[in-house]
Scaffold this motif. Sequence first.
Motif, mmCIF file in Angstrom:
data_model
loop_
_atom_site.group_PDB
_atom_site.id
_atom_site.type_symbol
_atom_site.label_atom_id
_atom_site.label_comp_id
_atom_site.label_asym_id
_atom_site.label_seq_id
_atom_site.Cartn_x
_atom_site.Cartn_y
_atom_site.Cartn_z
ATOM 1 N N ARG A 102 -81.125 -73.818 46.698
ATOM 2 C CA ARG A 102 -82.409 -73.977 46.019
ATOM 3 C C ARG A 102 -82.880 -72.688 45.361
ATOM 4 O O ARG A 102 -83.976 -72.630 44.818
ATOM 5 N N LEU A 103 -82.046 -71.682 45.375
ATOM 6 C CA LEU A 103 -82.456 -70.383 44.841
ATOM 7 C C LEU A 103 -82.466 -70.373 43.320
ATOM 8 O O LEU A 103 -81.760 -71.140 42.669
ATOM 9 N N ASP A 104 -83.247 -69.444 42.764
ATOM 10 C CA ASP A 104 -83.279 -69.262 41.316
ATOM 11 C C ASP A 104 -82.125 -68.347 40.912
ATOM 12 O O ASP A 104 -81.523 -67.658 41.747
ATOM 13 N N PRO A 105 -81.765 -68.333 39.614
ATOM 14 C CA PRO A 105 -80.623 -67.525 39.159
ATOM 15 C C PRO A 105 -80.736 -66.045 39.496
ATOM 16 O O PRO A 105 -79.733 -65.392 39.810
ATOM 17 N N GLU A 106 -81.951 -65.506 39.436
ATOM 18 C CA GLU A 106 -82.141 -64.081 39.721
ATOM 19 C C GLU A 106 -81.741 -63.757 41.156
ATOM 20 O O GLU A 106 -81.081 -62.739 41.416
ATOM 21 N N ALA A 107 -82.152 -64.622 42.099
ATOM 22 C CA ALA A 107 -81.816 -64.397 43.508
ATOM 23 C C ALA A 107 -80.314 -64.528 43.747
ATOM 24 O O ALA A 107 -79.712 -63.744 44.489
ATOM 25 N N VAL A 108 -79.695 -65.536 43.120
ATOM 26 C CA VAL A 108 -78.251 -65.729 43.270
ATOM 27 C C VAL A 108 -77.497 -64.513 42.720
ATOM 28 O O VAL A 108 -76.553 -64.009 43.351
ATOM 29 N N ALA A 109 -77.919 -64.028 41.560
ATOM 30 C CA ALA A 109 -77.273 -62.851 40.960
ATOM 31 C C ALA A 109 -77.387 -61.645 41.880
ATOM 32 O O ALA A 109 -76.412 -60.893 42.080
ATOM 33 N N PHE A 110 -78.575 -61.435 42.452
ATOM 34 C CA PHE A 110 -78.769 -60.320 43.377
ATOM 35 C C PHE A 110 -77.808 -60.420 44.559
ATOM 36 O O PHE A 110 -77.172 -59.424 44.954
ATOM 37 N N MET A 111 -77.698 -61.616 45.152
ATOM 38 C CA MET A 111 -76.853 -61.785 46.335
ATOM 39 C C MET A 111 -75.373 -61.599 46.024
ATOM 40 O O MET A 111 -74.631 -61.021 46.820
ATOM 41 N N LEU A 112 -74.935 -62.093 44.879
ATOM 42 C CA LEU A 112 -73.537 -61.900 44.491
ATOM 43 C C LEU A 112 -73.215 -60.416 44.335
ATOM 44 O O LEU A 112 -72.150 -59.946 44.764
ATOM 45 N N ASP A 113 -74.146 -59.675 43.751
ATOM 46 C CA ASP A 113 -73.934 -58.239 43.565
ATOM 47 C C ASP A 113 -74.069 -57.481 44.882
ATOM 48 O O ASP A 113 -73.235 -56.635 45.222
ATOM 49 N N HIS A 114 -75.109 -57.778 45.628
ATOM 50 C CA HIS A 114 -75.387 -57.052 46.868
ATOM 51 C C HIS A 114 -74.278 -57.276 47.892
ATOM 52 O O HIS A 114 -73.854 -56.346 48.586
ATOM 53 N N GLY A 115 -73.806 -58.516 48.000
ATOM 54 C CA GLY A 115 -72.735 -58.833 48.947
ATOM 55 C C GLY A 115 -71.351 -58.511 48.424
ATOM 56 O O GLY A 115 -70.363 -58.650 49.155
ATOM 57 N N GLN A 116 -71.261 -58.093 47.169
ATOM 58 C CA GLN A 116 -70.000 -57.725 46.526
ATOM 59 C C GLN A 116 -68.961 -58.840 46.621
ATOM 60 O O GLN A 116 -67.801 -58.628 46.982
#
Length: 547
Positions: A102-116
């Motif tokens: 249910r996340l927005d694109p900004e949150a998904v992008a952050f998690m993909l980057d943060h979690g590498q």
Amino acid sequence: MASIFDTDLPRNDANFAPLTPLAFIQRTAEVYPDKLAVVHGQLRQTWGETYSRCRQLASALAQAGVARNDAVAVMLPNTPAMVEAHFGVPMAGAVLNALNTRLDPEAVAFMLDHGQAKVLIVDPEFTGVVKKALALRTSTAPLLVIDVEDAVYGPGEPLGSVTYDAFVAQGDPSFQWEYPRDEWDAIALNYTSGTTGNPKGVVYHHRGAATNAISNILEWDMPKHAVYLWTLPMFHCNGWCFPWTVAARAAVNVCLRRVDAKAIFDAIRDHGVTHYCGAPIVHGLLVNAPEDMKRGVPHGVKAMVAGAAPPASMIEGMEKMGFDLTHVYGLTEVYGPATACAKHEEWNDLDIGERARLNARQGVRYHLQRDARVLNPETMMPVPMDGETMGEIMFRGNITMKGYLKNPKATQEAFADGWFHSGDLAVQYPDGYIKIKDRSKDIIISGGENISSIEVEDVLYRHPAVLAAAVVAKPDPKWGETPCAFVELKAGAEVTAGEIVAHCKAHLAGFKVPRAVVFGELPKTSTGKIQKFELRKQAGSAGAIDV
């Protein structure tokens, strides 16, 4: 001087192995290879087939360059691919990052980057959000995107270069995966809901995942070959560790893409569902469903509810349907449920009001959690077990996260003085049972008096017209702040703000009664939790009707 019980008695491969939930599927596939494991639409998959596919997934990931401690992100609903990811990803030595759908694109992008993340597996339902998220990534590291095809959902826009089934087919079904080198190795990464700033990445270890999965079995006395319905999102605390619990019991995963009352009742009847979990909103959905929808539903279904204490109306409604409700409590940082309101047989002889009061407590520690206590956060001493003195719920033991990814300050604060600090304020009763009074940030201080929003919410839920309720602080020039009630009514119900206030006055001290009432649908997370931070934004607006 070494003890005689340590001398010449070393650990070795014959007498010591790291705890991991991956052992559960291995044993089940060996012992019950032909037992049903997964139901999804027309798909029926055995444990032998599921284990082979998990090994193929692990093999394919290894061939794609995924190594130990690499993150594999998935944006999936409760489907067979999500079940397989919980085993195939860690079999490759990697870390599963199940993203909130249910996340927005900004949150998904952050998690993909943060979690590498090195790999992203996407369901067709979420390609729109993921496509935007990929464009927002700041990392230039390569990311392999894999598209799941699901006949139950239908076609979607492909984002990657390969489909999930084609990717899995590249792998070896006899892949010789290895146990983790250390049970402290990471198995999963789960992000908390970010209400201010970016969400925190909670890291799970193999030992915690295994011990909580076993605790689930013990708490429910879950039998072999149970039938588990996936109403709880598997992205939420890895489905409270139930993907691993279900494997340990050679049980059946009945997949459900979307929570819907009719779909749930149909699944219970069609597949003989014995167990399911969910937030209060899910159980309320079933209790308040039309009677004809409930016909033919078997008695004895075991349900687990977490979050807000179940009101008497919910307990009564579940009992009427013949469902057995267990109340649990936990947080992402403790793998989902870490306490349970263990019921006593003598409670069955009490009236519904007293049963509701007892069952509304968050209870006692899970079987394999070392401790759960209500402590004074300043002195770190236990509060008196009088059911009145408030402190903070704290945990310690194996069912506690490794810490927050790339956030040493938050990790240190969370584990201060050797306990995990939950941030939840509670009391402890003489029998040791814990009851939450509020989140520390949700206490309303009105004229110097502390008001528990949960206490007011409990009263609101007793009103027959109320489906859901939340209470937050509203700024007040005289009192500093006063309670503001947000109320979602049951379908067809009518009630005025004055009637709500009158109901509260009959059960609460005057200073605790809401001074404002707002009607409407409450904002909720994908797991059914009410988003109080959104309500706090509204509390000072014109929409809050003073009464």
